[in-house]
Design an enzyme around this catalytic site. Structure first.
Site, short mmCIF file in Angstrom:
data_model
loop_
_atom_site.label_atom_id
_atom_site.label_comp_id
_atom_site.label_asym_id
_atom_site.label_seq_id
_atom_site.Cartn_x
_atom_site.Cartn_y
_atom_site.Cartn_z
N ARG A 30 79.96 60.58 37.25
CA ARG A 30 79.80 61.41 38.45
C ARG A 30 78.65 60.82 39.25
O ARG A 30 77.49 60.86 38.83
CB ARG A 30 79.50 62.85 38.02
CG ARG A 30 79.11 63.80 39.14
CD ARG A 30 80.25 64.07 40.09
NE ARG A 30 80.01 65.25 40.90
CZ ARG A 30 80.43 65.39 42.15
NH1 ARG A 30 81.14 64.41 42.72
NH2 ARG A 30 80.20 66.49 42.81
N GLY A 31 78.97 60.21 40.39
CA GLY A 31 77.98 59.46 41.16
C GLY A 31 76.76 60.26 41.56
O GLY A 31 75.62 59.78 41.47
N ASP A 33 75.36 62.58 40.08
CA ASP A 33 74.51 62.92 38.94
C ASP A 33 73.70 61.73 38.43
O ASP A 33 72.50 61.83 38.20
CB ASP A 33 75.37 63.46 37.78
CG ASP A 33 75.93 64.84 38.08
OD1 ASP A 33 75.55 65.41 39.11
OD2 ASP A 33 76.75 65.33 37.29
N THR A 34 74.37 60.59 38.22
CA THR A 34 73.72 59.53 37.43
C THR A 34 73.83 58.13 38.04
O THR A 34 73.40 57.16 37.40
CB THR A 34 74.35 59.48 36.03
OG1 THR A 34 75.74 59.13 36.17
CG2 THR A 34 74.20 60.79 35.29
N ARG A 35 74.37 58.00 39.27
CA ARG A 35 74.60 56.67 39.81
C ARG A 35 73.32 55.85 39.86
O ARG A 35 73.29 54.67 39.48
CB ARG A 35 75.24 56.75 41.20
CG ARG A 35 75.44 55.37 41.85
CD ARG A 35 76.01 55.48 43.25
NE ARG A 35 77.31 56.13 43.25
CZ ARG A 35 78.45 55.48 42.97
NH1 ARG A 35 78.41 54.21 42.64
NH2 ARG A 35 79.59 56.13 43.01
N GLY A 63 89.72 60.10 49.20
CA GLY A 63 90.86 60.89 49.67
C GLY A 63 91.44 61.69 48.52
O GLY A 63 90.76 62.01 47.55
N GLU A 97 90.45 60.21 37.03
CA GLU A 97 90.12 58.97 36.32
C GLU A 97 90.26 59.17 34.80
O GLU A 97 90.80 58.33 34.09
CB GLU A 97 88.67 58.54 36.61
CG GLU A 97 88.51 57.70 37.86
CD GLU A 97 87.07 57.26 38.06
OE1 GLU A 97 86.79 56.76 39.15
OE2 GLU A 97 86.25 57.43 37.14
#
Length: 1142
Positions: A30-31, A33-35, A63, A97
């Site tokens: 999850r970008g 959160d932890t990117r 999208g 994903e």
């Protein structure tokens, strides 16, 4: 067991994507959160460790779907690392994903590794979607389709069950340490790669599934499975395939290939130990100085983790012993697979499973050959004839099919024709070299020479017969044959014949052919043209030990005109084995080869054997279909002769003086129709164990001293129809007699009013007795056969008996019993327990019962009048019984679909605890709540308090669509299958009798199955399918569940079930069932299914119900067949006030 191209998805057992992986690791996170924090550090660490890692840099909101590049990245990554953070589940793209990653894992047979990393959530929160995940899903429930939300939940539950890494548990919250551990785990997993094996396979799926099932079965035992078979049959391919499918479920794994070859190299065993340690320790190298040191280090490595170990091509017992010595050191649940061509290794007591690999079927062989020769699963039309001939030549051996197919790829028809002609004379060198490994590994030249003799002369012959001949040629045949069996060079079939694969035979003969370019300089001559040339040119040599010549196999030569000379054999001083057919020789026999041990001369042309024929060393003398009138003119001393076979010598009138062959063990005089005299000296043959005089129709008297044959074990006088006397004392005194056949001899005429005496006076040593066609009636049998307690096989066929003789009931050891062609036989009541029962053409037989309930009998019969077979079926139920039981109301309620004017008596099929009936009709009644306009139906068993499911009622409406209808493609008999998908169970039933409506008419098949408590429970998903015989079409299907309150179960079972039947019970099966076996099989209890079989609709396992070749057929639309027990059950249902029939 064999390989095909990668494009066939139906047979793939290894991922087609495993050959191309662009990335080592796919990062899912999850970008928001932890990117820029944890995931960034993890990404950097993975890249620095040398792993190609994919992460999505796009922080822009996506999208509706996953971007194509993400889909490709998942597809072409070997591992996926999923970083679960508090808000991971709030992103529908992350969840999509996740679903795609798990689909990738499932589709590639676990080839794709998935590692869940729980960053700031716990696995239990992910599994149950609690905490922050509950909030996320509350939002999804409002905005997303329910099926998608369900798929997300299932994916989270599945991923949480995988072995993952939790920050708080493994690094006490220190992220740098946690990341180092993740990188190490990824490194360990990537170091364990699948083996190189083509992804698509022909003819090996059932074996692979069976071994997969064994590997995946949870157990704390250390299991050892051996894959056994001849060279080139696909053992290594199967082992690699199951290894690739399963090695990731073990903590450590190792595939040690070519054990035999590597162990023979200098320091070879240390090399094997080094590789094993490196594999188990995930690539870490350890130095080993000697074997003892290696054992210590291996014991330490295998004791701490559950491992999968494959030892390929194990050749010696000491290699296996090395495994057994450390078996107790393996971690519980470890599995060991061994491939070998050594049958002797299978006897090791610590082996838990054996899988013997068989050859391919004709269909599978043609498919495999076509893939290699044409790049498709069938031959090109112009090449079809040659393809089929080449496939026949290969005998189902995958190695040969692959080699020959590949060698002819792209070649012209002319070249194919030429290649086939060459193969008939000279085998393919590549195939021979592979197969020769087993020959070269034989321990000495004794076994090698024995193998060559068998390959050239003795295939298909009786083992003891071969031993008798070759023991006289200074061979130790029995132990030698066992050594050949051990190397998969020969097998002994069910008739004790020595058999050999055609390509193995070709390998042996090629070894002989390569001895010299000139056939006369070879040790063995089996090719008829070569033999004819040698005898014509008289250039035989002392090198030749055996020769075969059949003049009919030399079509360009007129065997009636061509006469060879005896002196053509004079130079063959070492000739011991000679087989001649339709050969005429002229000249003096004095200089004929004197060392013959075996002479088989079919159609020997002379009326007697010349006295100067040097037969002093002969052991086996066979002259079937000869022109002999007498064996010798005068006397001939044959001290070594053990077998004399003069069968079908129609001119033979008398035998030899047996005192000149004192060691004779076997005398065969079958169909010597002119024989009138058996020499009285036969009683002096102390070693004679076999005497066969079948169809010697002119024999009237037997020598009185024949009773002196104390060693005689087999005595056959069947067809000696003019025999006027057969002494009771003569038979009684044959103390060693085991087999007596007197077929066609009218015993009741020979001993009028004494036939029971002769039967009760037979020797107690008898194991097999045949009295076929002896005109024996019921009163010809004694009250008991207590004197024949050893009897195992009894043939009473073609006798005018009406019922089972009482004396048979006490034969406790009886194994095979035949009443074939007893046309007056009506009842067989109280049959003893036998494995094989033959009642073919017992056209009057009505009823069979048994002394024992649990009788597994293979039965051959075609009696159309058989109404009752105890424990199997009952076709006889009186109409009055239905009235007595008060079932008239039920019949009236079904009036719209029953034919009232049916003239056929009411009958029912009661078979293995399943009751069926067939009658005219065209619709499913209203009380059947589960209905389908077709042959299949799915439903869920309802949950009812205090109720259990006790049975299933099937209502099948079908019609006759015509036997040439293209609608039905199944050629099997009708059957019903039930699959409990929730429990992985399956039941199948094929009735022995069934109804066929007239063309254009409809018929109903009504059937009731009883089930046990745990086979169908509330909430279970069930699929029912009906497969009809070709030409019959299912129009409608109805199902009704029999669900009974607890207190009513006992009453229901005690009334509605015959104690002779059990409810359907569970048993385990491994792998696929045999599709070809359906037509001759009948009934299967519920069985456990491997998960992979769930969608294979036609894959049915059935077991023999009746053993007959064809089921009974009830023709015509007005046929009425009802089962009293079935109606009884329905009546109970009505009176029990059952809740919701389902």
């Amino acid at each position: 067991m064999a390989l095909v191209r990668a494009a066939d998805p139906q047979t793939s057992s290894v991922s087609s994507t495993s050959g191309y992986c662009r990335y080592h690791v796919f990062l899912s996170f999850r970008g928001q959160d932890t990117r820029k924090t944890f995931t960034d550090h993890l990404y950097t660490a993975l890249v620095n460790a040398g792993f190609r890692t994919f992460r999505d840099y796009d922080e822009v909101e996506r999208g509706e779907g996953i971007k194509p590049e993400l889909q490709k990245a998942i597809k072409h990554s070997r591992t996926s690392v999923i970083v679960f953070s508090k808000d991971y589940a709030s992103s529908r793209w992350c969840l999509d994903e996740l679903v795609m990653i798990l689909e990738r894992k499932r589709k590639t047979s676990n080839d794709h590794v998935v590692l869940p990393v729980f960053y700031d959530v716990y696995p239990s929160h992910v599994k149950k979607q609690t905490g922050s995940l509950a909030k996320a899903f509350a939002g999804h429930q409002k905005t997303q389709p329910l099926p998608k939300v369900k798929a997300w939940r299932e994916a989270l539950a599945e991923i949480a069950d995988l072995a993952g890494m939790v920050l708080q548990n493994q690094a006490h919250g220190y992220e740098s340490k946690f990341i180092k551990k993740i990188v190490k785990v990824i490194g360990d997993k990537l170091s364990r790669t699948p083996l190189s094996v083509a992804p698509n396979l022909v003819g090996m799926h059932s074996g692979v599934e069976r071994i997969n099932f064994w590997l995946q079965r949870r157990s704390t035992d250390v299991g050892i499975l051996v894959i056994y078979g001849m060279s080139g049959i696909g053992k290594t391919t199967i082992a690699k395939t199951v290894y690739n499918s399963n090695f990731r479920i073990f903590e450590g794994s190792s595939f040690l290939e070519n054990i035999k070859e590597v162990s023979q190299q200098p320091n070879g065993l240390v090399q094997i130990q080094t590789q094993l340690l490196s594999d188990i320790l995930n690539g870490r190298k350890m130095k080993i100085s000697n074997i003892s040191e290696g054992l210590i280090k291996i014991e330490d490595a295998i004791s701490s983790k559950r491992v999968l170990l494959v030892l390929d091509d194990v050749d010696h017992m000491n290699q296996l012993d090395a495994v057994f010595q450390v078996k107790d050191r393996f971690y519980p649940g470890s599995k060991i697979i061994i491939t070998t061509s050594r049958a002797r290794l299978l006897k090791a007591h610590q082996i838990t499973e054996v899988y013997a690999v068989g050859t391919l079927t004709q269909k599978e062989s043609l498919e495999l050959f076509s893939w290699h020769a044409f790049g498709q699963d069938h031959p090109v039309e112009d090449y079809k004839e040659y393809s089929e001939k080449l496939v026949d030549h290969c005998g189902g051996l995958p190695l040969a099919l692959k080699v020959l197919g590949s060698s002819l790829l792209g070649e012209s028809v002319c070249l194919w024709k030429s290649a086939l002609e060459k193969l008939e004379v000279i085998p393919n060198g590549e195939i021979i070299n592979k197969l020769r490994v087993s020959y070269d590994s034989l321990q000495d030249d004794h076994d090698q020479k024995l193998f060559l003799h068998i390959a050239c002369f003795f295939i298909g012959m009786d083992k003891d017969y071969i031993a008798k001949i070759l023991d006289g040629c200074d061979f130790y045949t029995i132990v030698g044959i066992q050594n050949l069996i051990d190397r998969c060079l020969v097998i002994i079939d069910g008739w004790d014949k020595v058999q050999m694969h055609d390509l193995i035979r070709g390998m042996g003969r090629e070894i002989v052919r390569l001895e010299s370019k000139e056939p006369w300089k070879r040790s063995r001559v089996w090719h008829h043209k070569d033999s004819f040339k040698i005898l014509t040119e008289k250039n035989g040599t002392k090198t030749i030990e055996g020769l075969v010549l059949d003049m009919h196999m030399c079509p360009t030569i007129n065997s009636n005109e061509k006469v060879l000379e005896t002196n053509a054999f004079s130079r063959m001083q070492e000739l011991k084995l000679l087989h001649l057919s339709h050969v005429k020789l002229c000249g003096c026999y004095a200089k004929f080869c004197s060392g013959l041990r075996w002479l088989c001369w079919l159609e020997f042309p002379l009326d007697s054997i010349p006295v100067d024929f040097p037969l002093g060393s002969i052991i086996v003398l066979e002259m079937q279909y000869s022109g002999l009138r007498q064996v010798f003119k005068g006397t001939k001393y044959l001290p070594s002769l053990k077998t004399l076979d003069l069968s079908h010598s129609h001119s033979l009138t008398e035998t030899i003086d047996f005192s000149y062959c004192p060691n004779l063990e076997k005398l065969v005089l079958v169909d010597c129709t002119s024989l009138i005299y058996l020499h009285g000296s036969i009683g002096n043959l102390e070693r004679l164990i076999y005497l066969n005089m079948k169809d010697c129709k002119k024999i009237r008297l037997l020598p009185k001293n024949i009773c002196m044959l104390k060693s005689l074990e087999t005595f056959i006088i069947s067809g000696c129809s003019n025999l006027k006397e057969l002494s009771i004392e003569m038979l009684r005194n044959m103390d060693s007699l085991k087999v007596l056949e007197t077929d066609g001899i009218p015993i009741s005429e020979l001993w009028q009013e004494r036939s029971s005496s002769i039967l009760s006076s037979l020797p107690c040593s008898l194991v097999e007795l045949s009295l076929w066609g002896c005109n024996l009636s019921d009163d010809a049998f004694p009250m008991d056969f207590s004197n024949m307690s050893s009897l195992q096989r009894l043939n009473l066929g073609n006798n005018p008996i009406c019922s089972l003789p009482n004396c048979i009931k006490g034969l406790a050891r009886l194994d095979k019993l035949s009443f074939s062609m007893c046309t007056s036989l009506k009842w067989l009541l109280g049959l003893p327990k036998v494995k094989n029962l033959d009642i073919v053409d017992c056209i009057s037989l009505e009823k069979m019962t048994f002394q024992s309930r649990h009788v597994e009998t293979a039965t051959s019969f075609n009696s159309i009048n058989l109404l009752e077979w105890q424990y199997k079926f009952n076709l006889h139920v009186e109409v009055e019984l239905i009235n007595i039981l008060g079932l008239c109301n039920l019949l009236e309620s079904m009036a719209p679909i029953l034919q009232k004017d049916d003239p056929i008596p009411v009958q029912g099929l009661d078979e293995c605890g399943i009751f069926s009936t067939f009658f005219g009709g065209n619709e499913v009644p209203g009380q059947f709540s589960h209905k389908s306009r077709g042959s299949s139906i799915s439903f869920t068993v309802p949950l009812l308090d205090n109720h259990r499911t006790r049975g299933l009622i099937f209502f099948v409406v079908y019609s006759n669509a015509g036997y040439d209808s293209p609608i039905i493609q199944h050629n099997c008999l009708p059957y019903i299958t039930v699959k409990n998908k929730s429990k992985g169970l399956r039941g199948a039933y094929e009735p022995s009798h069934y109804g066929i409506p007239d063309e254009g008419e409809d018929m109903i098949w009504l059937s009731y199955w009883r089930v046990e408590d745990d086979q169908l429970q509330g909430g279970d998903e069930v699929v029912v399918s009906v497969i009809m015989k070709s030409g019959l079409l299912v129009k409608e299907l109805g199902i009704r569940l029999v669900q009974v309150q607890q207190e009513e179960i006992h009453n229901m079972m005690s009334i509605s079930t015959d104690s002779s039947y059990d409810p359907l019970s569970f048993r385990m099966i491994l792998g696929d069932s045999d599709e070809e076996g359906k037509a001759e099989e009948g009934f299967s209890r519920f069985v456990c299914l491997p998960d992979e079989e769930e969608e294979q609709q036609d894959d049915i396992t059935v077991t023999t119900t009746t053993g007959r070749n064809n089921s009974g057929v009830l023709r015509g639309c007005n046929v009425l067949v009802t089962a009293a027990c079935f109606f009884l059950t329905l009546s109970l249902i009505t009176r029990s006030s059952l809740s919701s029939p389902g």
